[in-house]
Design a protein around this motif. Structure first.
Motif: not given
Length: 142
Positions: A11-23, A26-30, A71-77, A87-90
């Motif tokens: 859903t819109l809510e769960t897709a946004r949550a998945k994108v934030q979880a990925a961001e 990845w920002n852990t760099r682990d 490295y510092a990342l931002r992802k957007e649904l 997603v698009h990202f920077q």
């Protein structure tokens, strides 16, 4: 395999949550931690590299973060449907010589029923920047 919520169909809510979880991951760099979000046989295209499976994902991410420092990342649904998310990202980073870059990209993700990413395709372009032009500093704060 342990499910990795949120699960498809998104859903819109769960897709946004998945994108934030990925961001966040990845920002852990682990590389080991990040790789757990992908299926054992996940298929990747990252720029001009093609590979399959968690061991290759870990190797790729290890190489990536050895050369992409601070490295510092931002992802957007962008959009979602059923078991797919776009997603698009920077992200910003510097190389070992101190040259800074901002990278822009788009990713296409496909998930299995357990919420693990089975396919990732990423197209990315890099732009040299000066350190004072940075605008992404570490993980996003809520």
């Amino acid at each position: 395999m342990t499910p990795r919520p949120p699960l498809p169909p998104f859903t819109l809510e769960t897709a946004r949550a998945k994108v934030q979880a990925a961001e966040d991951a990845w920002n852990t760099r682990d590389p080991q931690k990040v790789a757990l979000a992908y299926t054992e046989d996940s298929v990747w295209r990252n720029r001009d590299e093609f590979f399959t499976g968690r061991p290759e994902i870990v190797a790729f991410l290890t190489r990536k973060w050895e050369r992409e420092l601070d490295y510092a990342l931002r992802k957007e649904l962008w959009t979602y449907h059923d078991n797919r998310i776009a997603v698009h990202f920077q992200y910003e980073c510097h190389d070992p010589t101190g040259h800074w870059y901002r990278s822009y990209g788009n990713e296409l993700w496909e998930f299995d029923g357990d919420g693990l990413m089975a396919r990732r395709e990423a197209s990315i372009n890099d732009v040299p920047i000066l350190e004072h032009e940075r605008r992404i500093f570490g993980p996003r704060t809520p």
